[in-house]
Design a protein around this motif. Sequence first.
Motif, PDB file in Angstrom:
ATOM      1  N   TRP A 130       0.829  -1.215   0.000  1.00 55.54           N
ATOM      2  CA  TRP A 130       0.000   0.000   0.000  1.00 55.54           C
ATOM      3  C   TRP A 130       0.857   1.256   0.000  1.00 55.54           C
ATOM      4  CZ3 TRP A 130      -4.608   1.064  -1.385  1.00 55.54           C
ATOM      5  CH2 TRP A 130      -5.369   2.101  -0.857  1.00 55.54           C
ATOM      6  N   THR A 131       0.649   2.119  -0.986  1.00 54.62           N
ATOM      7  CA  THR A 131       1.487   3.308  -1.138  1.00 54.62           C
ATOM      8  C   THR A 131       0.740   4.613  -0.889  1.00 54.62           C
ATOM      9  OG1 THR A 131       1.039   3.362  -3.520  1.00 54.62           O
ATOM     10  CG2 THR A 131       3.005   2.161  -2.804  1.00 54.62           C
ATOM     11  N   VAL A 132      -0.499   4.532  -0.435  1.00 51.90           N
ATOM     12  CA  VAL A 132      -1.289   5.744  -0.182  1.00 51.90           C
ATOM     13  C   VAL A 132      -0.955   6.278   1.208  1.00 51.90           C
ATOM     14  CG1 VAL A 132      -3.622   6.673   0.059  1.00 51.90           C
ATOM     15  CG2 VAL A 132      -3.133   4.937  -1.683  1.00 51.90           C
ATOM     16  N   PRO A 133      -0.631   7.572   1.362  1.00 51.90           N
ATOM     17  CA  PRO A 133      -0.381   8.140   2.694  1.00 51.90           C
ATOM     18  C   PRO A 133      -1.564   7.846   3.611  1.00 51.90           C
ATOM     19  CG  PRO A 133       0.202   9.719   0.991  1.00 51.90           C
ATOM     20  CD  PRO A 133      -0.478   8.582   0.283  1.00 51.90           C
ATOM     21  N   THR A 134      -1.288   7.256   4.777  1.00 50.49           N
ATOM     22  CA  THR A 134      -2.362   6.753   5.632  1.00 50.49           C
ATOM     23  C   THR A 134      -2.286   7.336   7.033  1.00 50.49           C
ATOM     24  OG1 THR A 134      -2.435   4.674   4.382  1.00 50.49           O
ATOM     25  CG2 THR A 134      -3.439   4.672   6.571  1.00 50.49           C
ATOM     26  N   LEU A 135      -3.377   7.961   7.456  1.00 52.99           N
ATOM     27  CA  LEU A 135      -3.501   8.517   8.800  1.00 52.99           C
ATOM     28  C   LEU A 135      -3.942   7.417   9.752  1.00 52.99           C
ATOM     29  CD1 LEU A 135      -3.620  11.322  10.441  1.00 52.99           C
ATOM     30  CD2 LEU A 135      -6.102  11.127  10.096  1.00 52.99           C
ATOM     31  N   VAL A 136      -3.343   7.388  10.949  1.00 52.49           N
ATOM     32  CA  VAL A 136      -3.714   6.417  11.974  1.00 52.49           C
ATOM     33  C   VAL A 136      -4.773   7.063  12.871  1.00 52.49           C
ATOM     34  CG1 VAL A 136      -2.884   5.065  13.926  1.00 52.49           C
ATOM     35  CG2 VAL A 136      -1.440   5.347  11.901  1.00 52.49           C
ATOM     36  N   ASP A 137      -5.957   6.487  12.920  1.00 51.80           N
ATOM     37  CA  ASP A 137      -7.042   7.049  13.721  1.00 51.80           C
ATOM     38  C   ASP A 137      -6.846   6.718  15.204  1.00 51.80           C
ATOM     39  OD1 ASP A 137      -9.358   8.401  14.309  1.00 51.80           O
ATOM     40  OD2 ASP A 137     -10.706   7.037  13.231  1.00 51.80           O
ATOM     41  N   SER A 138      -7.542   7.454  16.045  1.00 50.17           N
ATOM     42  CA  SER A 138      -7.471   7.197  17.485  1.00 50.17           C
ATOM     43  C   SER A 138      -8.238   5.927  17.822  1.00 50.17           C
ATOM     44  CB  SER A 138      -8.065   8.380  18.262  1.00 50.17           C
ATOM     45  OG  SER A 138      -9.453   8.495  17.977  1.00 50.17           O
ATOM     46  N   ALA A 139      -8.041   5.441  19.043  1.00 51.21           N
ATOM     47  CA  ALA A 139      -8.695   4.209  19.459  1.00 51.21           C
ATOM     48  C   ALA A 139     -10.217   4.344  19.456  1.00 51.21           C
ATOM     49  CB  ALA A 139      -8.199   3.811  20.851  1.00 51.21           C
ATOM     50  N   ASP A 140     -10.719   5.557  19.693  1.00 47.44           N
ATOM     51  CA  ASP A 140     -12.169   5.759  19.708  1.00 47.44           C
ATOM     52  C   ASP A 140     -12.719   6.280  18.381  1.00 47.44           C
ATOM     53  OD1 ASP A 140     -11.055   8.246  19.858  1.00 47.44           O
ATOM     54  OD2 ASP A 140     -12.193   8.924  21.602  1.00 47.44           O
ATOM     55  N   GLY A 141     -11.904   6.288  17.324  1.00 47.74           N
ATOM     56  CA  GLY A 141     -12.388   6.627  15.991  1.00 47.74           C
ATOM     57  C   GLY A 141     -12.686   8.094  15.780  1.00 47.74           C
ATOM     58  N   THR A 142     -11.819   8.982  16.263  1.00 42.56           N
ATOM     59  CA  THR A 142     -12.032  10.422  16.125  1.00 42.56           C
ATOM     60  C   THR A 142     -12.188  10.845  14.662  1.00 42.56           C
ATOM     61  OG1 THR A 142     -10.770  10.869  18.143  1.00 42.56           O
ATOM     62  CG2 THR A 142     -11.045  12.701  16.595  1.00 42.56           C
ATOM     63  N   ALA A 143     -11.271  10.380  13.809  1.00 46.91           N
ATOM     64  CA  ALA A 143     -11.305  10.764  12.394  1.00 46.91           C
ATOM     65  C   ALA A 143     -12.548  10.218  11.705  1.00 46.91           C
ATOM     66  CB  ALA A 143     -10.045  10.275  11.688  1.00 46.91           C
ATOM     67  N   ALA A 144     -12.882   8.966  11.983  1.00 48.51           N
ATOM     68  CA  ALA A 144     -14.049   8.346  11.359  1.00 48.51           C
ATOM     69  C   ALA A 144     -15.327   9.075  11.738  1.00 48.51           C
ATOM     70  CB  ALA A 144     -14.130   6.880  11.769  1.00 48.51           C
ATOM     71  N   THR A 145     -15.450   9.451  13.008  1.00 44.79           N
ATOM     72  CA  THR A 145     -16.632  10.173  13.471  1.00 44.79           C
ATOM     73  C   THR A 145     -16.725  11.549  12.825  1.00 44.79           C
ATOM     74  OG1 THR A 145     -16.574   9.018  15.601  1.00 44.79           O
ATOM     75  CG2 THR A 145     -17.821  11.085  15.501  1.00 44.79           C
ATOM     76  N   ALA A 146     -15.586  12.231  12.705  1.00 43.93           N
ATOM     77  CA  ALA A 146     -15.569  13.574  12.127  1.00 43.93           C
ATOM     78  C   ALA A 146     -16.022  13.588  10.673  1.00 43.93           C
ATOM     79  CB  ALA A 146     -14.169  14.174  12.238  1.00 43.93           C
ATOM     80  N   TYR A 147     -15.813  12.482   9.955  1.00 47.78           N
ATOM     81  CA  TYR A 147     -16.215  12.417   8.550  1.00 47.78           C
ATOM     82  C   TYR A 147     -17.526  11.669   8.362  1.00 47.78           C
ATOM     83  CZ  TYR A 147     -12.318  14.716   6.248  1.00 47.78           C
ATOM     84  OH  TYR A 147     -11.446  15.667   5.785  1.00 47.78           O
ATOM     85  N   GLY A 148     -18.194  11.297   9.475  1.00 46.41           N
ATOM     86  CA  GLY A 148     -19.511  10.668   9.410  1.00 46.41           C
ATOM     87  C   GLY A 148     -19.511   9.286   8.814  1.00 46.41           C
TER      88      GLY A 148
END
Length: 257
Positions: free
Chosen positions: A189-207
């Motif tokens: 995998w060559t796509v720059p990848t952000l590591v989310d927090s254990a409680d899914g902060t990034a996922a929640t922010a993007y719905g």
Amino acid sequence: MSNKPNHSANRNRTAARVAAAEAQKPGGSTLPWILAAVGVVVVFALFLAIRASSSSSTTASRPPPAGSAAGTVVQGNLSTADVAVAGNALPAFPDKPGTPDPALGAKAPTLTGKGFDGSPLTVGGAGQPTVVMFVAHWCPHCQREVPALQAEFNQKGLPAGVQLFAVSTSVKEDAANYPPVSWLVKEGWTVPTLVDSADGTAATAYGLGGFPFFVALDASGNVVARTSGELTLEQFNALVVAAKGTPASSTSSVAAR
């Protein structure tokens, strides 16, 4: 001058005549040597051809090298990390298939965190069209989507004129392919990848509404499309086009949760 016969010279001339005669005979003594030499050359040529073919096959199966058109394979050992969110969270993606997406036209928040190796990474914000892909290491849909997209990137390079990011989220230590970085490294995998927090902060922010989850943003950072579930290459490319300025419809679809 002596008139004595030169026996040594006579013997040499005789030996030369005998050798020449032998060489002219059908099936003379030199023919086996010629055939043997040709055989060695043929065997050596076959060896080189097989070795070159094997080397080419091995190289083709490897992840692309650092700095290639497809980017650099992710690396590191983080599984979760803190994520800072700047801006308002997007509304949740609709659960019901076919429902219009309420996030269309909204400004997406900017995510600031880390890659797997701990290096700073920012996702979103104004400046350039962006496509963000949320993946989970245990998700069977992601396990099919990631290698399919990477094969396309290996062949054609990362999409031009758009930023492409992934977010690794919903980490489960007791689930398949843990830790997520090992899975993505295995896929090259060559796509720059952000590591989310254990409680899914990034996922929640993007719905986030399921996996894999895609969000396309225009150059101003506004949502132009969101979709959930496996995509074909044509559908993924449509998101890229939408981010660059051609609107794409966005409705919910069935996805792993």
